[in-house]
Scaffold this motif. Structure first.
Motif, mmCIF file in Angstrom:
data_model
loop_
_atom_site.group_PDB
_atom_site.id
_atom_site.type_symbol
_atom_site.label_atom_id
_atom_site.label_comp_id
_atom_site.label_asym_id
_atom_site.label_seq_id
_atom_site.Cartn_x
_atom_site.Cartn_y
_atom_site.Cartn_z
ATOM 1 N N GLY A 84 0.808 -1.216 0.000
ATOM 2 C CA GLY A 84 0.000 0.000 0.000
ATOM 3 C C GLY A 84 0.838 1.262 0.000
ATOM 4 N N MET A 85 1.931 1.259 0.757
ATOM 5 C CA MET A 85 2.819 2.421 0.763
ATOM 6 C C MET A 85 3.447 2.638 -0.608
ATOM 7 N N THR A 86 3.736 1.557 -1.323
ATOM 8 C CA THR A 86 4.301 1.691 -2.664
ATOM 9 C C THR A 86 3.339 2.417 -3.592
ATOM 10 N N VAL A 87 2.075 2.013 -3.563
ATOM 11 C CA VAL A 87 1.074 2.675 -4.404
ATOM 12 C C VAL A 87 0.961 4.155 -4.043
ATOM 13 N N VAL A 88 0.921 4.447 -2.739
ATOM 14 C CA VAL A 88 0.791 5.843 -2.298
ATOM 15 C C VAL A 88 1.996 6.666 -2.737
ATOM 16 N N LEU A 89 3.204 6.137 -2.552
ATOM 17 C CA LEU A 89 4.405 6.878 -2.927
ATOM 18 C C LEU A 89 4.481 7.123 -4.430
ATOM 19 N N VAL A 90 4.110 6.128 -5.225
ATOM 20 C CA VAL A 90 4.151 6.305 -6.675
ATOM 21 C C VAL A 90 3.118 7.336 -7.116
ATOM 22 N N VAL A 91 1.909 7.271 -6.565
ATOM 23 C CA VAL A 91 0.860 8.229 -6.945
ATOM 24 C C VAL A 91 1.264 9.650 -6.553
ATOM 25 N N LEU A 92 1.761 9.817 -5.335
ATOM 26 C CA LEU A 92 2.181 11.152 -4.896
ATOM 27 C C LEU A 92 3.344 11.672 -5.743
ATOM 28 N N GLY A 93 4.292 10.787 -6.060
ATOM 29 C CA GLY A 93 5.418 11.222 -6.882
ATOM 30 C C GLY A 93 4.990 11.646 -8.277
ATOM 31 N N ARG A 94 4.068 10.894 -8.883
ATOM 32 C CA ARG A 94 3.633 11.238 -10.240
ATOM 33 C C ARG A 94 2.762 12.484 -10.254
ATOM 34 N N ARG A 95 2.057 12.748 -9.159
ATOM 35 C CA ARG A 95 1.268 13.985 -9.114
ATOM 36 C C ARG A 95 2.151 15.220 -9.055
ATOM 37 N N THR A 96 3.366 15.060 -8.553
ATOM 38 C CA THR A 96 4.304 16.185 -8.547
ATOM 39 C C THR A 96 5.042 16.343 -9.864
#
Length: 440
Positions: A186-198
């Motif tokens: 779950g943390m992987t999905v969150v980190l990837v989504v947050l990174g791509r939003r930036t």
């Protein structure tokens, strides 16, 4: 004829024609939905664009929808979809089977494919056994399934390694490692989504290392705190109190993750693209993706670093002393509490890394995924020998390969029964596991 009766007949005829046209249009829509579903399924399996397909439905293939990928003059791949009857599961297209280049997908991969493209899959109990392998493709099919089993075995091996590390210093099983795999995913999905939003390009081996280190460090901190707050006060308590505490922590983690992220699956776009053909025979190509290469490379690096630290560092010597005899190690000046805290933190970090590998390779994460992974990883640790680090890794690889081969050749109906039956046989004739040392 009276006008009122003529009007009623005209109205009845209009209603009949409207219903008839609705049935015809519904049938066409149903066929179009099935064709579209099959196009998206083949595109997902092959990693291609759905616009490159052309389709035809052969009348002699018992309802299979056949699609071809490639230019008119040279087809590259051929896929086929079989759907359940329209009245069996409602109006939505329900996949029953899927073939690519004449080889059917195993039931577990069919389930994952259905989740990926958002269509229902016929329940496994109603599915037939996997289709036979076409002549001449036995060897490449076996090699491909061995590669697939290595990926699953990497997840089991890392989690089983966490079980064995904690058991070596605390002589108890930390049941929360299964949910910690789900936390890492779950943390992987969150980190990837947050990174791509930036606007960051979250792809490649650098992104995998950054995400893996971040998730492992945060979850390792949780494991360290859990040992100090819960397990350390219970270490001297006789009875099953530490086991009950581990089960309670597992339930707390799983339900907390479900409340925070929801019950649905979270899907992740691939961090790596591209595949390489290793071997080809009879039109069947054995392929390995860049994701698999990255995961295998990461496992090799972790194995080398772990072996060096365990054999040549002060922390490794202290750990080996505590696993041999914690009381004697404490008399010789080893801080057993510090070693135990490090063991819990390291095991939790490895479980989180297993979750990272799972979601990067399979692309799916959910709050309940950790339970079955944790149970199978515990079986791998027991199979290899609880407390044996080498046994945990080899046991995880063995369970992963066994599960992949069983599912590919025999289906998934009795897969878990076979795995735990193998575990029971091992414990019957070698209770300490394959690589564990016998204790008095």
């Amino acid at each position: 004829m009276p006008r009122s009766r003529l009007d009623r007949r005209t109205a009845s005829l209009s209603v009949f024609m409207a219903l008839f046209l609705a049935v015809l249009l519904g049938g066409c829509a149903g066929d179009r939905a099935r064709i579209d579903t099959c196009r998206r399924a083949l595109a997902t399996v092959l990693g291609a664009s759905p616009e490159t397909f052309r389709w035809h439905q052969a009348p002699d293939e018992d309802g299979w929808i056949v699609l071809s990928l490639g230019a008119e003059e040279g087809e590259m791949h051929r896929g086929a979809c079989l759907f359940a009857p329209k009245t069996a599961f409602g109006p939505l297209p329900v996949l029953r089977a899927r073939q690519v280049d004449g080889v059917g997908l195993a039931p577990i991969r069919l389930q994952l494919l259905g989740l990926a493209i958002g269509v229902p899959i016929e329940p496994p109990a109603a599915q037939e056994a996997p289709p036979p392998i076409p002549a001449g493709r036995d060897l490449p099919f076996l090699i491909q399934e061995l590669l697939n089993g290595l990926m699953l075995g990497a997840v089991f091996g890392l989690t089983a390694l966490g079980y064995s590390i904690v058991y070596g210093v605390a002589r108890t099983v930390f049941f929360a490692y299964g949910p910690l795999v789900a936390v890492g995913a779950g943390m992987t999905v969150v980190l990837v989504v947050l990174g791509r939003r930036t606007g960051a390009a979250i792809t490649g081996i650098g992104a995998l290392l950054l995400i893996g280190l971040s998730a492992s460090a945060l979850v390792a901190l949780w494991g360290w705190a859990g040992e100090r707050l819960i397990y350390r006060p219970l270490r001297a308590v006789p009875g099953p109190a530490p086991l009950v505490a581990g089960i309670g922590l597992a339930v707390f983690l799983e339900n907390g993750l479900r409340l925070a992220q929801g019950r649905g699956e979270k899907w992740l776009d691939p961090l790596f693209t591209g595949r390489h053909v290793l071997y080809e025979q009879a039109g069947f190509a054995v392929m390995i993706g860049n994701t698999q290469l990255a995961v295998l490379g990461l496992m090799v690096v972790l194995g080398v670093i772990g072996t060096v630290l365990l054999r040549h560092s002060a922390a490794g010597r202290a750990y080996r002393a505590c696993t041999d005899d914690a009381f004697m190690a404490s008399l010789l000046g080893v801080d057993v509490d510090r070693v135990a805290s490090r063991g819990f933190a390291l095991g939790a970090g490895l479980a989180a890394l297993a979750g990272v590998i799972y979601v990067v390779h399979y692309g799916e994460a959910d709050a309940q995924m950790g339970f079955l992974i944790g149970v199978q990883a515990l079986a791998a640790a027991v199979l290899g020998g609880l407390g044996s680090l080498r046994g945990a890794v080899l046991g995880g690889l063995a369970i992963g390969i066994f599960e992949a081969l069983w599912t590919a050749y025999l289906g998934s109906a009795y897969r878990d029964v076979a795995i735990f039956g193998l575990l029971c046989l091992t414990l019957t004739y070698r209770p300490q596991g394959l690589f564990g040392a016998a204790r008095d």
